[in-house]
Motif scaffolding. Sequence first.
Motif, PDB file in Angstrom:
ATOM      1  N   LEU A 335      -6.968  71.115  27.081  1.00 37.23           N
ATOM      2  CA  LEU A 335      -7.497  70.322  25.973  1.00 37.23           C
ATOM      3  C   LEU A 335      -7.736  68.891  26.414  1.00 37.23           C
ATOM      4  N   GLU A 336      -8.872  68.357  25.988  1.00 34.74           N
ATOM      5  CA  GLU A 336      -9.175  66.945  26.178  1.00 34.74           C
ATOM      6  C   GLU A 336      -9.434  66.366  24.790  1.00 34.74           C
ATOM      7  N   VAL A 337      -8.557  65.479  24.335  1.00 34.47           N
ATOM      8  CA  VAL A 337      -8.620  64.961  22.974  1.00 34.47           C
ATOM      9  C   VAL A 337      -9.710  63.900  22.863  1.00 34.47           C
ATOM     10  N   HIS A 338     -10.558  64.044  21.838  1.00 31.77           N
ATOM     11  CA  HIS A 338     -11.567  63.042  21.531  1.00 31.77           C
ATOM     12  C   HIS A 338     -11.097  62.250  20.310  1.00 31.77           C
ATOM     13  N   GLY A 339     -11.957  61.451  19.731  1.00 33.24           N
ATOM     14  CA  GLY A 339     -11.588  60.687  18.546  1.00 33.24           C
ATOM     15  C   GLY A 339     -11.065  59.305  18.889  1.00 33.24           C
ATOM     16  N   ARG A 340     -10.594  58.607  17.844  1.00 31.97           N
ATOM     17  CA  ARG A 340     -10.168  57.214  17.993  1.00 31.97           C
ATOM     18  C   ARG A 340      -8.682  57.125  17.673  1.00 31.97           C
ATOM     19  N   HIS A 341      -7.906  56.621  18.624  1.00 29.78           N
ATOM     20  CA  HIS A 341      -6.459  56.634  18.462  1.00 29.78           C
ATOM     21  C   HIS A 341      -5.835  55.345  19.002  1.00 29.78           C
ATOM     22  N   ASP A 342      -4.689  54.985  18.428  1.00 32.27           N
ATOM     23  CA  ASP A 342      -3.950  53.817  18.907  1.00 32.27           C
ATOM     24  C   ASP A 342      -3.297  54.141  20.247  1.00 32.27           C
ATOM     25  N   PRO A 343      -3.418  53.276  21.249  1.00 37.85           N
ATOM     26  CA  PRO A 343      -2.673  53.495  22.489  1.00 37.85           C
ATOM     27  C   PRO A 343      -1.178  53.229  22.321  1.00 37.85           C
ATOM     28  N   CYS A 344      -0.813  52.557  21.205  1.00 43.45           N
ATOM     29  CA  CYS A 344       0.602  52.337  20.867  1.00 43.45           C
ATOM     30  C   CYS A 344       0.714  52.243  19.352  1.00 43.45           C
ATOM     31  N   VAL A 345       1.323  53.248  18.740  1.00 39.75           N
ATOM     32  CA  VAL A 345       1.418  53.267  17.275  1.00 39.75           C
ATOM     33  C   VAL A 345       2.453  52.279  16.751  1.00 39.75           C
ATOM     34  N   ALA A 346       3.343  51.818  17.613  1.00 40.74           N
ATOM     35  CA  ALA A 346       4.418  50.935  17.155  1.00 40.74           C
ATOM     36  C   ALA A 346       3.889  49.615  16.618  1.00 40.74           C
ATOM     37  N   THR A 347       2.746  49.149  17.131  1.00 36.97           N
ATOM     38  CA  THR A 347       2.230  47.846  16.699  1.00 36.97           C
ATOM     39  C   THR A 347       1.950  47.827  15.204  1.00 36.97           C
ATOM     40  N   ARG A 348       1.259  48.851  14.717  1.00 33.17           N
ATOM     41  CA  ARG A 348       0.911  48.905  13.293  1.00 33.17           C
ATOM     42  C   ARG A 348       2.045  49.458  12.438  1.00 33.17           C
ATOM     43  N   ALA A 349       3.102  49.954  13.076  1.00 31.31           N
ATOM     44  CA  ALA A 349       4.253  50.446  12.325  1.00 31.31           C
ATOM     45  C   ALA A 349       5.138  49.312  11.818  1.00 31.31           C
TER      46      ALA A 349
END
Length: 371
Positions: A335-349
């Motif tokens: 699998l190769e994931v496409h789409g738009r994602h945070d490289p680090c979710v902790a920032t917006r957490a």
Amino acid sequence: MPSTFGNTLRVTVFGQSHSAAVGCVVEGLPSGHVVDLDALGAFMARRAPGQGPWTTPRKEADLPRIVSGLNPRGATCGAPLAVVIENTNTRSGDYDNILSVPRPGHADLTAWAKWHGNQDVPGGGHFSGRLTAPLCAAGGIALQILAKRGIRVSAHLASVADVDDEPFSALDNSPEAQSRLASQMDALADGRTFPTIDKEAGTSMLAAIDDARRSLDSVGGVVECVATGMPMGVGSPMFDGIENLIARAAFGIPAVKGLEFGRGFEAARLRGSQDNDPYRMRDGVPTPTTNNAGGALGGITTGAPVLFRIALKPTSSISRRQQSVDLTTMTDAELEVHGRHDPCVATRAVPVTEAVCALVLLDALESFPAE
């Protein structure tokens, strides 16, 4: 699929990442509070995507629309408060290749096992971090109510990858430490876009996040949260303690894998003589001089700052090729994931953690007040 928490103050979150909207219903808010919509919008903007290279490029205004629960003066009226936030920038086609091939580290496989392929996959569906937007809407209102009661909540990135920020001065409960803590909380409220106390630490964290992004990878982080002004005696022993309530709500934040209060796991390496918080009379009130307990004993607040940290795993959706399975053919797959994602979710957490903490503390004040 229950998505509700709280006792007297009950919060229900609804929607999916790519549904027409997400939102929440909040029952039990104290009546008579005039909601400052400008302040609420500013708070939610801290969580909104598209702020920089450290977040997903998905653009969403995150404008909360309150459709019930306020009277003509804009004050809470006792009726359930409902908030709707429209999704305006979805790209469901980015997820066509994962409809039958689950992403490692994500809830795709477990959701398939529970709902037999009927789950909403694009963007993570109801498991998405998009659902933290309505949490911030509800929590932003709770923060305003708490502020009127002299209770303040603040959070920062304690660490990202191997970079540490200056910790909150909350393990010491001396007047000097309290003054330092207030200064730290003021610094975080000065409008800075990246939530660290030490700006140099923030710069180093951004570099670590960017390095992971360029490597088609991601990094995790730790968010530290503190609440000051909580009176002594709030909470309940056993299963409705302050720690219990915070833990249940905090684990509703996607990617949270660990939680500790006060000294946390470090306390396991201390002796009782080192970990116990001694008492002294201060202004006629018994007061802990240190705060290794993190502001609660037996599930009940001590009057010291409520202090906890949550550990968030690296973002599961990364662009590197990974091993998975095809649920249609029941064969191994890649699998190769496409789409738009945070490289680090902790920032917006960080604001999400403040929101969850505020909701829990307001609920505890209403449900389990000091007697």
